[in-house]
Design an enzyme around this catalytic site. Structure first.
Site, PDB file in Angstrom:
ATOM      1  N   GLY A   1       0.882  -1.110  -0.006  1.00 45.87           N
ATOM      2  CA  GLY A   1       0.077  -0.025  -0.177  1.00 45.87           C
ATOM      3  C   GLY A   1       0.929   1.314  -0.138  1.00 45.87           C
TER       4      GLY A   1
ATOM      5  CG  LEU B   1      -2.970  -2.173  -3.211  1.00 41.83           C
ATOM      6  CD1 LEU B   1      -2.868  -1.683  -4.713  1.00 41.83           C
ATOM      7  CD2 LEU B   1      -3.221  -1.351  -2.325  1.00 41.83           C
ATOM      8  CG  ASP B   2       0.713  -3.219  -3.715  1.00 45.76           C
ATOM      9  OD1 ASP B   2       0.834  -2.879  -4.746  1.00 45.76           O
ATOM     10  OD2 ASP B   2       0.530  -2.469  -2.682  1.00 45.76           O
ATOM     11  CD  GLU B   3      -1.647  -9.671  -0.883  1.00 49.10           C
ATOM     12  OE1 GLU B   3      -0.600 -10.660  -1.188  1.00 49.10           O
ATOM     13  OE2 GLU B   3      -1.596  -9.417   0.182  1.00 49.10           O
TER      14      GLU B   3
ATOM     15  NE  ARG C   1       2.579 -11.649  -2.095  1.00 44.46           N
ATOM     16  CZ  ARG C   1       2.397 -11.384  -3.433  1.00 44.46           C
ATOM     17  NH1 ARG C   1       2.859 -12.464  -4.363  1.00 44.46           N
ATOM     18  NH2 ARG C   1       2.238 -10.269  -4.065  1.00 44.46           N
TER      19      ARG C   1
END
Lengths: 286, 286, 286, 286
Positions: C203, C229-231, D213
């Site tokens: 973020g 978001l950002d994943e 991830r």
């Protein structure tokens, strides 16, 4: 924006008791405030002490003579080699380049984005290729061809262009060797980027030789230029991992990033008076 | 636990059409399953192709002769240099060491924690210092002193101890130079760790020389040993950033970490048949 | 110069025996020569196999339909998801940028020096700042302001500008969040650079938060953009060492180099068809 | 060998003019020689100044009271938080470990090779596995099992073993969370190694989560332990590049090297009084 009240002292002297106290007291008595201080001693007994001090002092521009005159007394007492630099005075820089422009571009870019505290006074090249990169920025570009038979003429032309006011010359992949006579004008004021991890691959074609040797990391070295080729004091080095997929061309392309990074850091440190040369090595207070 | 059904083929040959298809079909016809495959060609036209294939094949231990006999036909067709290795067969390793034991310890440690797929058959040293590290692990330790006047006697003793069954020798900071006659017994089967970023600082006292030159990164190089000192094919290199605070002693201490890391990776890759030597360079499929 | 005879296949399928043989035979039967091949299996039994094959084939431009039609049969047999890309066809790229232009500049630079095999079709920005960097290169620059109240209008305008022929969008420090509806047009075709080492500091204001946390390394992450978001799948990450001298501003300046490096590599790999996405992760054959 | 004449002062205070001069004069008046000096100010106006000074002073062991009494006056004048440490006095260290012993081994190894200036007073573990590594070195090993239902009893036993003379506790992969009551005994005197690049992957199973991830670098973080899990001041971080070949197990194995390196450096710096904690961050004069 660097404040006009900010000054810097670079000091090298035989180590002994009381030096830090003397310098600190000197600044305190002038009502100056120490903003940053780095100190390094090769050996407390019989070694050399190196100091870099940044300080703030009201009305510094008007008091520089006073400051230097008074500090000369301290310096004499402790046999100091020293240098005073007002932080707000931009050094005037000339950049030499040949055909490959990536290092030139990195410097121009960092300069434009405010990261290099300098005035780029001119770019000099033995080719005309870089003109279109330089002139749109309002920086004078000078094409000074170099021929094997008359290098001396080229150097004379370069010296004439440089004049008296250049503080630092950066050889940003300038592929001509400058004569000792030329170098004498800029002792420890010329920074070169060599496209290898020195002392490996001194001289010509380092990427081809790195390929031939099969190294697993390629490197670049930013160093002050001295009369001995690629043997001057190293300011910064950087490396990048490679493998068998890289041929000599790929090493050269990848190496550009490494050269850019090492050179930009070295130039920045030099401009910020963070480098002291001692016995062909550098102390970098960064 | 490495399965007994897992085999490896290392191949080098002139590149041409159909090689991958031929090798893949060969394995498919034997009902083998390709588990991993790496391939690299220096040049599709007229270059050399390198392959590493890991495969699973039922009853592999009983079918090795069949496999090799049949593959020899494929190899002949494509002028392959090749090598078959069953993944479950541990290579027998001898470690040579002198006084500094950090590389030896790293190898023993990785071996004990299961990361090095090998049998450590013995440790040989020209000093007795490392004995207490080695014997408690159940590994034979042999002290073979080396005198200037009779190096040949020492090498004879070493060869007698090594016998016929040693697959790989690691020189883990062994500070004696071995003769070409000795080396001939272990072509591309001896791995040395040199405590510099080769080709910088070939030979003696690299840390002192790195200090004298004022480098900003120190390195280590793991390479196969050949008759030319420190000129064999490089397997792995590593570096670490240093600065003016590091004297030659500090470089040496810090360098230990670098040496340990580079050597441990190189040895692991060699044990896992991931390294192919070609024209004094390595292709590492890691 | 990329040859028109060079093609690429990217493949993902359930692993089983014979896949490599089948693909290799397919190419051999078409008289194609495998130039490079990478393969990776998550698990030989029940896992997923990923392959990237580069090959040379005479008259490829005229035979693409034949190639794809025939390969579809192989693909069906092995339940492959696959993609064919002619290496000589440049992908058309659009770059989105806001006020900070360092990532844009790095891409334009690498593109101009021939390192990014792409056509830069346009640059779109919610500010007008970058226009002077872009237009001199002959690249169309479009200023599409974004207001809080009418993001949809901005996205409509952007989509209209992009048209039907954009293959890849790079968010080179574009500080607006795009809607899921927008993203659907470019599944795994949008690459973002996030100025932290994800998943740390997802973020806003990552440098300020990195400063507040006192990290000793700062990072940047290039990833495909997904609705979260950002994943999205990470393509590349880079870090740089910092210390207590770095305030949030200095982290931001230093971070630029890290962002530039990570993004340039990720974009290059994507353009060269070296990235396969699988379960929100990437396999990068680089 | 650290000389008994060597002392260290660590100082934090509101920045103002004359502090360096006052400290330097203080030492000069005591006939002490400054051997090393580091200074850092968050802001010359209204910021905090941090200093670390190493000095040599004849008969230091007999003059410590005099030194501290006199310095207290200087400290009062400038509102300093300060700490005096004789360099020759080894800190007494306790190491906590669970089943994974690589961090413990690295510490013991560096300690034995003279790189960690400490006395290892004991090793405490909730398992018995590490006993055989510890006792042969003459270091007491205490097995204190921890059960979910009675953590308090375990902590009482641990505190009893630690006694009054432990200066620093290192959690070398100790997988139990210690209570705030326990932590209060060792404010900024407990160092933990967390096996991720904090603040990514706080808490359990960081390697599995890093794998899920799809990160391209794995990290480790050495930090002081505070009541908030994994939120204490970071001393050192390290990373290593990984790719899709690494499953969660391989990340864990590779991560060991990263953990060892980060922890060993952090512990060394702490032992050498090179770390100052300020607002949940560290200033490391290394």
């Amino acid at each position: 924006m660097t404040q006009v009240t900010r000054g810097r002292l670079l000091i090298a002297c035989p180590d002994q008791k009381g030096i830090v106290a003397a310098v600190a007291k000197f600044l305190f008595d002038l009502d100056a405030n120490i903003a940053a201080s780095d100190q390094y001693s090769t050996n407390v007994e019989g070694g050399t002490l190196f100091m870099r001090i940044e300080f703030d002092m009201a009305n510094l521009p008007d008091r520089e003579n006073e400051l230097c005159d008074k500090f000369a007394l301290v310096a004499e007492q402790y046999q100091m080699k020293w240098q005073y630099a007002p932080a707000s005075r931009r050094k005037r820089m000339a950049i030499f380049v040949s055909k490959e422009t990536h290092c030139l571009q990195e410097l121009l870019w960092e300069w434009q984005s405010g990261q290099l505290h300098t005035d780029v006074a001119m770019v000099i090249s033995n080719h005309d290729d870089a003109r279109s990169l330089v002139e749109p920025l309002g920086v004078p570009f000078h094409h000074v061809p170099v021929t094997k038979d008359d290098k001396a003429a080229a150097e004379s032309a370069q010296l004439a262009l440089l004049g008296q006011d250049i503080d630092v010359i950066v050889l940003a992949r300038y592929m001509q060797i400058l004569s000792p006579a030329f170098l004498e004008h800029y002792p420890y004021k010329m920074i070169n980027i060599h496209h290898s991890f020195l002392p490996a691959f001194i001289g010509r074609n380092p990427y081809q030789r790195a390929y031939d040797r099969g190294v697993k990391l390629i490197g670049a070295t930013a160093h002050y230029v001295t009369a001995e080729l690629d043997e001057g004091p190293i300011i910064e080095q950087e490396v990048h991992r490679v493998n068998h997929h890289y041929d000599a061309h790929a090493l050269r392309i990848t190496g550009r990033q490494v050269e850019r990074a090492a050179l930009a850091r070295a130039v920045k440190w030099h401009l910020d008076d963070k480098v002291i040369v001692h016995e062909n090595k550098t102390i970098v207070f960064a």
